[in-house]
Design an enzyme around this catalytic site. Structure first.
Site, PDB file in Angstrom:
ATOM      1  N   SER A 409      40.996  16.343  94.123  1.00  0.00           N
ATOM      2  CA  SER A 409      41.080  16.241  95.583  1.00  0.00           C
ATOM      3  C   SER A 409      41.826  14.985  96.001  1.00  0.00           C
ATOM      4  CB  SER A 409      39.672  16.163  96.183  1.00  0.00           C
ATOM      5  OG  SER A 409      38.967  17.337  95.889  1.00  0.00           O
ATOM      6  N   HIS A 430      44.361  22.828  94.411  1.00  0.00           N
ATOM      7  CA  HIS A 430      43.210  22.205  95.070  1.00  0.00           C
ATOM      8  C   HIS A 430      42.426  23.270  95.806  1.00  0.00           C
ATOM      9  CE1 HIS A 430      41.392  19.565  98.405  1.00  0.00           C
ATOM     10  NE2 HIS A 430      40.652  19.461  97.309  1.00  0.00           N
ATOM     11  N   GLU A 442      45.302  24.487  98.241  1.00  0.00           N
ATOM     12  CA  GLU A 442      46.525  23.685  98.346  1.00  0.00           C
ATOM     13  C   GLU A 442      47.203  23.709  96.987  1.00  0.00           C
ATOM     14  OE1 GLU A 442      44.522  20.165  99.922  1.00  0.00           O
ATOM     15  OE2 GLU A 442      45.802  20.227 101.673  1.00  0.00           O
ATOM     16  N   ASN A 480      42.843  16.682 103.407  1.00  0.00           N
ATOM     17  CA  ASN A 480      42.003  15.481 103.369  1.00  0.00           C
ATOM     18  C   ASN A 480      42.701  14.271 103.992  1.00  0.00           C
ATOM     19  OD1 ASN A 480      39.635  16.525 102.343  1.00  0.00           O
ATOM     20  ND2 ASN A 480      40.348  16.387 100.239  1.00  0.00           N
TER      21      ASN A 480
END
Ligand code: T1G
Length: 653
Positions: A409, A430, A442, A480
């Site tokens: 991540s 991801h 992702e 994120n």
């Protein structure tokens, strides 16, 4: 008999005494203007020829009719309108039967409803998904469906926008019969109708329904509407059908459809619809052959690894799960089997499929078994040395054309790749937890990643039925990184005077299922805390830094799991905690900040701007390919309300 060309996309041929009309408007047989014109020509032809006793309408290819042509929305209307066609079919002197060969959605379902009979092919699907586009059916769906299947069932189908398969359509009364090839039943059916009084759907009374059943169906739909107008309007129109005549109902429906079609909510949902179809299109991969993947290795069968394993197994892949010890391997296998069992219990998976998945699953402590893998995904502890050590070990085990994917991540996949023998075969995948449920993945295009490797990873994610978004390498990738900016802005406002509960309430009123502080508590505060500590040495001393979250973590307030975080959960519910309020006040005092009031509007505006600004930076840095990808990440990974279109769409209005 030669085919009759009624328009560029509508043709016909005479089968004995029946005119068989076929719609061929790739890719989804949308009811574009030339389709509507062709249907009008076909009906004129059938009306004038004495020899024709009835009409069958069907779709060419795998779809019956995918709906109105939504690319025509917002353009000047072209005659004939869909309601005109539909009224013509319903009132036609000769029988018209729909041979539903595939998806009959939106206007396609409304065409079928106006027909005097409906035959479901084995690949048929009936649905009125307009609410997913922020609108309501605009050509009779809310008035004819309840007449055919009853109020509660119509509220469920139109309010949810779901598609029903042939067996359920038959059970509901939506289809009159089923056949592998719907023409085999449609042609005889239309002949039996010739010369008989026709069952015109719009003329049927709405079956009397138990008010309790109507209320239950309504509550179920409205509870999920979360600020959207379309579902509530659909329910209103459907229930009104019970006491309005058809004409009144159709007039109200059309006006409502036109109003919603021009609404911000519909513009946002149509943006999302087309964004999903653009996602995963990567120009540099045009013509690139993806690496073939049949066997998937997953190292680490914890919550994330097990979820990925289930996603791969239920898609049909062979899966080799790897753990450090036999005991851990056994636990991993049990975890995977447990998730499959839950899917069987919730009727999402057939027992036979579960057994087939388990037959294709190996979980072992012997890493050398990964020699058989075409793709290995690591879902181990998010530590750079652990991940690079694993990939270096895999370099000596897997084939040289195998893909190595990291599920990290926050770590830099370029650093991981650089430490392996073949950086060009390293890519990022991801997943979002739980990986067997969350659609978003992702797909990280690392500096050294070869196009075939990226194409292989992308094709794998698509085959899993995921929503793959390709991105470049940056801390936190797209989601994120934007979430960090969003959280930072929220904490700035709390230090300046807003309360966490006010920020969360404003976000929930905007349409988020949960405000950001509640989300942080749910996810746990320790991961972000560990990252802030890792970054402390390199942090810009001049940048504003909020210590509040650190203070919470130091006090053991690590979130919901710890019973306390930004909120107190000791009562089982989320509650404002005076201790946190005091802690925030102390943080303000320490910086001589005099708290000021914030309006909900200012809170939401600043948070949306923080997200959009970070998104713009991601585009400028070439991390994100297109702004609509950013919207999809925030909608599918972070609860951004789809009916607001995403941060980039919202900022563009
Ligand atoms: N209009 C225009 N283009 C459409 C379209 C539509 N209705 N549906 C799909 N496309 C495009 C899509 O953008 C993509 O384009 C290509 O077709 C393939 O789509 C009066 C007003 C039918 C189940 O909401 O659910 O009827 O990317 O990748 O996976 O009451 O498309 O290739 O350039 O999705 O095989 C209601 C929407 C409309 C159904 C096929 N109907 N479509 O799935 O293909 S409103 C819908 C779908 C309405 C009436 C109201 C799916 C599909 P490109 P795809 P697929």
């Amino acid at each position: 008999m030669d085919a009759l060309a009624f328009s560029t996309s509508v043709s016909g041929k005479i089968e004995d005494d029946v005119l068989l009309v076929s719609i061929d408007n790739p890719p989804v047989n949308a009811l574009s203007a030339h389709v509507r014109q062709g249907l009008t020509e076909a009906l004129d032809h059938a009306a004038t020829l004495e020899a024709i006793t009835g009409v069958v309408i069907t779709g060419a290819g795998r779809i019956f009719i995918g709906g109105a042509d939504i690319t025509e929305f917002g353009k000047p209307p072209v005659e004939p309108s869909l309601p005109e066609i539909i009224e013509r079919i319903e009132n036609f002197a000769k029988p018209v039967v729909a041979a539903v060969n595939g998806a009959a959605l939106g206007g396609g379902c409304e065409i079928a409803l106006a027909c005097h009979g409906r035959i479901a092919g084995e690949k048929a699907g009936f649905g009125l998904p307009e609410v997913k586009l922020g609108i309501v059916p605009g050509a009779g769906g809310t008035q004819r469906l309840p007449r055919l299947i009853g109020l509660p069932q119509a509220i469920d189908l139109i309010g949810s926008g779901r598609t029903v398969k042939p067996a359920e359509a038959l059970e509901l009364g939506l289809a009159d019969d089923m056949a592998a090839d719907p023409l085999d039943a449609a042609l005889p059916l239309v002949r039996t109708m010739a010369g008989q009084p026709l069952r015109r759907t719009g003329m049927l009374p709405v079956p009397v329904a138990e008010q309790a059943a109507v209320d239950t169906a309504t509550r179920k739909i409205l509870s999920k509407a979360r600020g959207q107008a379309a579902p509530a309007e659909a329910v209103r129109l459907i229930t009104a059908a019970a006491h309005n005549n058809l004409e009144t109902g159709l007039t109200d429906e059309r006006a409502t459809f036109l109003r919603l079609r021009d609404s911000e909510e519909s513009a946002a949902l149509r943006h999302v619809f087309f964004a999903e179809r653009s996602a995963g299109k990567v120009e540099k991969l045009d013509g690139v052959t993806p690496r073939k993947i049949e066997t998937v290795g997953i190292v680490g069968t914890g919550l994330m690894g097990a979820g990925i394993a289930v996603a791969a197994l239920t898609t049909g892949y062979r899966v080799i799960g790897v753990e450090q010890t036999n005991e851990a391997a056994e636990q991993g296998r049990e975890r995977i089997a447990g998730i499959l069992e839950k899917s069987v219990q919730s009727k999402r998976l057939a027992p036979a499929m579960r057994d087939d998945c388990l037959a294709r699953l190996t979980v072992t402590a012997d890493t050398s078994e990964l020699a058989a893998a075409d793709l290995v995904i690591e879902a181990v502890f998010d530590d750079l040395d652990v991940k690079t050590g694993l990939f270096q070990k895999l370099d000596g085990i897997v084939r040289k054309d195998a893909i190595l994917a990291t599920n990290t991540s926050y770590l830099d996949p370029d650093l991981i790749a650089a430490r392996t023998a073949r950086p060009e075969r390293v890519v990022g995948l991801h997943f979002f937890s739980p990986a067997h449920i969350m659609r978003l993945v992702e797909v990280v295009d690392c500096k050294a990643t070869e196009p075939q490797v990226l194409a292989g990873a992308l094709a794998f994610a698509k085959r899993l039925g995921k929503l793959p978004i390709v991105c470049g390498v940056t801390e936190g990738f797209i989601g994120n990184r934007i979430f960090s900016a969003y959280r930072r802005e929220a904490e700035f406002m709390v230090e300046d005077g807003a309360a966490p509960e006010q920020v969360d309430a404003a976000l929930e009123a905007y349409g988020f299922p949960m405000g950001i502080f509640a989300v942080n508590d749910m996810a746990g505060l320790e991961i972000a805390w560990a990252r802030r500590k890792r970054q402390a040495a390199s942090r810009d001393p001049d940048a504003r830094y909020i210590e509040t979250a650190d203070r919470l973590c130091e006090a053991g307030r690590l979130g919901r799991k710890a019973g306390r975080g930004w909120y107190d959960y000791s009562s089982g519910e989320r509650a404002v905690d005076p201790q946190v309020t005091a802690l925030i006040e102390a943080a303000r005092a320490a910086k001589n900040i005099v708290p000021r009031a914030f309006t909900d509007e200012e809170i939401v505006t600043r948070l949306l701007k923080a997200m959009a600004d970070e998104g713009a930076a991601l585009l400028a840095e070439g991390i994100a390919i297109r702004s609509s990808d950013i919207d999809l990440v925030m909608i599918n990974g972070y609860g951004f309300p789809a009916h607001k279109g995403g941060p980039m769409f919202s900022a563009s209005r």
